[in-house]
Design a protein around this motif. Structure first.
Motif, short mmCIF file in Angstrom:
data_model
loop_
_atom_site.label_atom_id
_atom_site.label_comp_id
_atom_site.label_asym_id
_atom_site.label_seq_id
_atom_site.Cartn_x
_atom_site.Cartn_y
_atom_site.Cartn_z
N MET A 105 3.51 2.06 -12.16
CA MET A 105 2.73 0.82 -12.22
C MET A 105 1.77 0.86 -13.41
O MET A 105 1.65 -0.12 -14.15
CB MET A 105 1.95 0.62 -10.91
N PHE B 226 0.84 -1.20 0.00
CA PHE B 226 0.00 0.00 0.00
C PHE B 226 0.87 1.25 0.00
O PHE B 226 0.64 2.20 -0.75
CB PHE B 226 -0.91 0.01 1.23
N LYS B 227 1.88 1.22 0.83
CA LYS B 227 2.78 2.37 0.92
C LYS B 227 3.47 2.63 -0.41
O LYS B 227 3.57 3.77 -0.86
CB LYS B 227 3.81 2.12 2.02
N LEU C 215 2.42 1.90 -3.32
CA LEU C 215 1.44 2.40 -4.30
C LEU C 215 0.90 3.77 -3.90
O LEU C 215 0.28 4.45 -4.73
CB LEU C 215 0.29 1.40 -4.43
N GLY C 216 1.16 4.18 -2.68
CA GLY C 216 0.64 5.45 -2.20
C GLY C 216 1.51 6.64 -2.53
O GLY C 216 1.53 7.63 -1.80
N ASN C 217 2.20 6.57 -3.62
CA ASN C 217 3.02 7.68 -4.12
C ASN C 217 2.67 7.90 -5.59
O ASN C 217 2.68 6.95 -6.37
CB ASN C 217 4.50 7.35 -3.95
N PRO C 218 2.35 9.13 -5.96
CA PRO C 218 1.85 9.40 -7.32
C PRO C 218 2.79 8.92 -8.42
O PRO C 218 2.33 8.38 -9.43
CB PRO C 218 1.73 10.93 -7.35
N PHE D 176 2.79 5.09 -8.55
CA PHE D 176 1.53 4.62 -9.14
C PHE D 176 1.56 4.79 -10.65
O PHE D 176 1.12 3.92 -11.40
CB PHE D 176 0.35 5.38 -8.53
N GLN E 269 -7.65 8.95 -9.89
CA GLN E 269 -6.33 8.39 -9.63
C GLN E 269 -5.73 9.01 -8.38
O GLN E 269 -5.18 8.31 -7.53
CB GLN E 269 -5.42 8.62 -10.83
N PHE F 87 -5.34 -3.81 -11.41
CA PHE F 87 -4.74 -5.11 -11.09
C PHE F 87 -5.69 -6.28 -11.38
O PHE F 87 -6.80 -6.09 -11.75
CB PHE F 87 -4.30 -5.14 -9.63
N PHE G 79 -4.31 4.54 -0.93
CA PHE G 79 -3.17 3.64 -0.76
C PHE G 79 -2.22 4.20 0.29
O PHE G 79 -1.74 3.49 1.16
CB PHE G 79 -2.42 3.46 -2.08
N LYS G 80 -1.97 5.49 0.18
CA LYS G 80 -1.06 6.13 1.13
C LYS G 80 -1.59 6.03 2.56
O LYS G 80 -0.85 5.71 3.49
CB LYS G 80 -0.87 7.60 0.75
N LEU H 142 -3.53 3.77 3.77
CA LEU H 142 -3.45 2.38 4.22
C LEU H 142 -2.01 1.91 4.35
O LEU H 142 -1.76 0.86 4.96
CB LEU H 142 -4.20 1.48 3.24
N GLY H 143 -1.09 2.68 3.81
CA GLY H 143 0.32 2.28 3.81
C GLY H 143 1.05 2.68 5.07
O GLY H 143 2.25 2.95 5.03
N ASN H 144 0.34 2.74 6.16
CA ASN H 144 0.94 3.02 7.46
C ASN H 144 0.45 1.95 8.45
O ASN H 144 -0.75 1.71 8.54
CB ASN H 144 0.53 4.42 7.93
N VAL I 91 -4.66 6.94 -5.05
CA VAL I 91 -3.31 7.00 -4.48
C VAL I 91 -3.35 7.47 -3.04
O VAL I 91 -2.65 6.93 -2.17
CB VAL I 91 -2.39 7.91 -5.33
N ALA I 92 -4.21 8.45 -2.75
CA ALA I 92 -4.34 8.94 -1.37
C ALA I 92 -4.83 7.83 -0.44
O ALA I 92 -4.40 7.75 0.71
CB ALA I 92 -5.29 10.14 -1.33
#
Lengths: 107, 107
Positions: A40, A28-29, A31-34, A37, B21, B107, B28-29, B31-33, B25-26
DNA sequence: TACAATCATCGTATATTTACGATATAATGT
DNA sequence: ACATTATATCGTAAATATACGATGATTGTA
């Protein structure tokens, strides 16, 4: 701050924890960067392209692109195949599959 | 660094861009913690619990927990319902649904 | 061997995130 | 009105992420 009420009972259990959870959060982390992403997305539509293609496509420097590619590689979302002096990148379908099924465990 | 080969043709198109998009991404970010992911898990198994429950459950301070809740609220993944002096939190099912279907676009 | 091309890594500056204690806000009960 | 409970916000320190130019490593080619 004392909390004098009881926590509601869990209504269900969740089958994700430990190393799997850590891995999922790392994805997730990643993918959590523009920019990542965007990489990808580019790899979905341009499988097998090389780093230079991605550098050309993105508005950032080669060094930074390489760093982002490393992050995506480290969580296993992409793979690079050496092709002479270049590297062909593509999604790691197995990891993407794992990602999808683990998301379904929660959401 | 000149790139003398041509970018491979796109093998497909991707139907995500712009604001969608950015929103994805926001999420994902968010959830990426590890802490925020733990909060999401807790809310899945304990829907309607209050902030104090989450504070008790997590190994971090109340102020920090409140910040993480705000991040999750801002991306729409959770919602808080005022209940007297407390706030009942739960997942926003609509957003979660949106999240799932947009992931499937890629995906 | 020398050179060009491709990519990774190093060193570093800046920006963002994360965490905390202190304080503010809002609702409830006495 | 005042104290209590529950939560949010402020200010700030420390950690992490992001970006770049410079440099290193590797491969293919003249």
């Amino acid at each position: 701050m004392v909390n004098n009420h009881s926590i509601p009972e869990p209504c269900c259990t969740l089958d994700i924890s430990g190393a799997d959870q850590k891995r999922l959060v790392a994805m997730f982390k990643a993918l959590g960067n523009p920019i990542r992403f965007e990489i990808m997305k580019f790899l979905v539509t341009h499988p097998g392209c090389i780093t230079a293609d991605i550098v050309d496509y993105l508005p950032i420097a080669q060094a930074t692109t390489s760093q982002h590619l490393r992050v995506l590689r480290e969580v296993g979302l992409i793979e690079g195949v050496v092709d002479g002096p270049a590297i062909n990148y593509h999604l790691n379908e197995e990891t993407v599959c794992w990602f999808r099924s683990n998301i379904e465990l929660i959401f």
